[in-house]
Scaffold this motif. Structure first.
Motif, PDB file in Angstrom:
ATOM      1  N   GLN A 174      19.860  37.102  36.342  1.00 22.98           N
ATOM      2  CA  GLN A 174      20.140  38.226  37.238  1.00 22.98           C
ATOM      3  C   GLN A 174      18.836  38.701  37.881  1.00 22.98           C
ATOM      4  OE1 GLN A 174      22.792  37.086  34.945  1.00 22.98           O
ATOM      5  NE2 GLN A 174      21.484  38.442  33.713  1.00 22.98           N
TER       6      GLN A 174
ATOM      7  N   SER B  86      31.734  39.700  36.942  1.00 21.12           N
ATOM      8  CA  SER B  86      31.916  41.041  36.408  1.00 21.12           C
ATOM      9  C   SER B  86      30.563  41.638  36.096  1.00 21.12           C
ATOM     10  CB  SER B  86      32.780  40.994  35.138  1.00 21.12           C
ATOM     11  OG  SER B  86      32.918  42.285  34.592  1.00 21.12           O
ATOM     12  N   TYR B  87      30.246  42.735  36.758  1.00 24.09           N
ATOM     13  CA  TYR B  87      28.938  43.351  36.563  1.00 24.09           C
ATOM     14  C   TYR B  87      29.023  44.827  36.922  1.00 24.09           C
ATOM     15  CZ  TYR B  87      28.847  42.220  41.568  1.00 24.09           C
ATOM     16  OH  TYR B  87      29.179  42.084  42.904  1.00 24.09           O
TER      17      TYR B  87
ATOM     18  N   LEU C  38      26.537  48.152  38.388  1.00 25.75           N
ATOM     19  CA  LEU C  38      25.301  48.527  39.074  1.00 25.75           C
ATOM     20  C   LEU C  38      24.997  49.997  38.799  1.00 25.75           C
ATOM     21  CD1 LEU C  38      26.251  46.652  42.291  1.00 25.75           C
ATOM     22  CD2 LEU C  38      24.274  46.083  40.882  1.00 25.75           C
TER      23      LEU C  38
ATOM     24  N   GLN D  40      28.474  51.878  39.605  1.00 28.06           N
ATOM     25  CA  GLN D  40      29.492  51.181  40.409  1.00 28.06           C
ATOM     26  C   GLN D  40      29.882  49.892  39.697  1.00 28.06           C
ATOM     27  OE1 GLN D  40      30.417  52.046  43.971  1.00 28.06           O
ATOM     28  NE2 GLN D  40      32.062  50.601  43.584  1.00 28.06           N
TER      29      GLN D  40
ATOM     30  N   SER E 226      31.802  46.188  39.552  1.00 25.33           N
ATOM     31  CA  SER E 226      31.993  45.146  40.570  1.00 25.33           C
ATOM     32  C   SER E 226      33.429  45.068  41.065  1.00 25.33           C
ATOM     33  CB  SER E 226      31.563  43.781  40.013  1.00 25.33           C
ATOM     34  OG  SER E 226      32.299  43.460  38.843  1.00 25.33           O
ATOM     35  N   TYR E 227      34.376  45.557  40.286  1.00 23.74           N
ATOM     36  CA  TYR E 227      35.774  45.514  40.700  1.00 23.74           C
ATOM     37  C   TYR E 227      36.269  46.845  41.250  1.00 23.74           C
ATOM     38  CZ  TYR E 227      35.854  41.054  38.234  1.00 23.74           C
ATOM     39  OH  TYR E 227      35.593  39.774  37.827  1.00 23.74           O
TER      40      TYR E 227
ATOM     41  N   PHE F 206      28.261  50.378  48.403  1.00 23.10           N
ATOM     42  CA  PHE F 206      28.446  49.074  47.765  1.00 23.10           C
ATOM     43  C   PHE F 206      29.033  48.092  48.760  1.00 23.10           C
ATOM     44  CE2 PHE F 206      28.848  45.997  44.672  1.00 23.10           C
ATOM     45  CZ  PHE F 206      30.149  45.683  44.273  1.00 23.10           C
TER      46      PHE F 206
ATOM     47  N   LYS G 264      29.798  44.343  48.609  1.00 28.50           N
ATOM     48  CA  LYS G 264      29.842  43.229  47.662  1.00 28.50           C
ATOM     49  C   LYS G 264      29.483  41.905  48.314  1.00 28.50           C
ATOM     50  CE  LYS G 264      32.792  41.780  43.831  1.00 28.50           C
ATOM     51  NZ  LYS G 264      34.089  42.058  43.149  1.00 28.50           N
TER      52      LYS G 264
ATOM     53  N   LYS H  72      25.951  41.684  48.684  1.00 31.16           N
ATOM     54  CA  LYS H  72      25.268  41.917  47.416  1.00 31.16           C
ATOM     55  C   LYS H  72      24.233  43.034  47.550  1.00 31.16           C
ATOM     56  CE  LYS H  72      26.104  37.466  45.243  1.00 31.16           C
ATOM     57  NZ  LYS H  72      25.537  36.331  44.473  1.00 31.16           N
TER      58      LYS H  72
ATOM     59  N   MET I  37      21.175  46.439  37.011  1.00 28.68           N
ATOM     60  CA  MET I  37      22.456  45.736  36.912  1.00 28.68           C
ATOM     61  C   MET I  37      22.673  45.301  35.470  1.00 28.68           C
ATOM     62  SD  MET I  37      23.679  42.340  38.986  1.00 28.68           S
ATOM     63  CE  MET I  37      22.165  41.483  38.636  1.00 28.68           C
TER      64      MET I  37
ATOM     65  N   VAL J  61      25.435  42.676  33.366  1.00 36.69           N
ATOM     66  CA  VAL J  61      26.518  41.710  33.521  1.00 36.69           C
ATOM     67  C   VAL J  61      27.288  41.610  32.219  1.00 36.69           C
ATOM     68  CG1 VAL J  61      25.325  40.414  35.306  1.00 36.69           C
ATOM     69  CG2 VAL J  61      25.073  39.739  32.908  1.00 36.69           C
TER      70      VAL J  61
END
Lengths: 116, 116
Positions: free
Chosen positions: B2, B31-32, B34, B51, B53-54, B68, B70, B73, B94, B96
């Motif tokens: 990462q 899946s991560y 922030l 935040q 990732s989903y 955000f 995505k 990135k 970040m 993960v």
């Protein structure tokens, strides 16, 4: 609720010595992580403890070791100190290890180590 | 592996104006999470905003919002109505879901100075 407390706040050691840094986690938190922050850089992950066992480690040599106690407090030990070990050492606690917004790391103010 | 990139070593903003701090990230994990942290001169890392990732919507916490994007990135922090007390170092980080360690990977930070 009390936050994360670290001791000592500042210390000076000479090359080759050993140091122990201490951390009391926030009430209700069972996971403790340690980070090293060199001057002008972001923190780097050293290792994490959960249920008194190390369950993750960053790119640090074995002379960096730790302990977690039944009350979830923790120690970071560094042997054979080198000049490059001079940094702010941050302890962080969280209520678990899974990835979620709820498991935010709560940091202490750090222990500033100077190696001469 | 990462990586977090913060390309602004220093930023200045006038009091009461808005400011955007840039952050780009790189990971192959789907899946991560922030995070943004604030670090005043006292050393303690203060959590600002998270935040996932989903998450479909951008996170907001009071005067802080996370822009955000995505596909690009990027996870920029927006501070509205800047205050003198906002002067500090800001770190993007970040975490993960893969791997045994749920560590945070930090960027190099942005020093924000709010001018009266």
């Amino acid at each position: 609720e009390t936050g994360v407390t670290q001791s000592p706040t500042h210390l000076i050691k000479t090359r080759g010595q050993q140091v122990t840094l201490r951390c009391s986690s926030q009430s209700g938190h069972n996971t403790v992580s340690w980070y090293q922050q060199a001057l002008g850089q972001g923190p780097q992950f050293i290792f994490q403890y959960y249920r008194e066992e190390e369950n993750g480690r960053g790119n640090f040599p074995p002379r960096f070791s730790g302990l977690q106690f039944p009350n979830y407090s923790s120690e970071l030990n560094v042997n054979a100190l080198e000049l490059d070990d001079s940094a702010l050492y941050l302890c962080a606690s969280s209520p678990g290890t899974t990835l979620s917004g709820a498991n935010v790391l709560t940091f202490g103010a750090g222990s500033r180590l100077t190696v001469l | 592996a990462q990586k977090i990139t913060q390309t602004q070593p220093g930023m200045f903003v006038q009091e009461k104006e808005a400011v955007t701090l840039d952050c780009t990230y790189d990971t192959s994990d789907p899946s991560y999470g922030l995070f943004w942290y604030k670090q005043p001169s006292s050393g303690e890392m203060i959590f600002l905003i998270y935040q996932g990732s989903y998450d479909q919507q951008n996170a907001t916490e009071g005067r802080y919002s996370l822009n955000f994007q995505k596909a690009r990135k990027s996870a920029n922090l927006v501070i509205s109505a800047s205050q003198l007390g906002d002067s500090a170092m800001y770190f993007c980080a970040m975490r993960v879901s893969s791997g045994s360690a749920r560590q945070l990977t930090f960027g190099s930070g942005t020093q924000l100075t709010v001018l009266p």
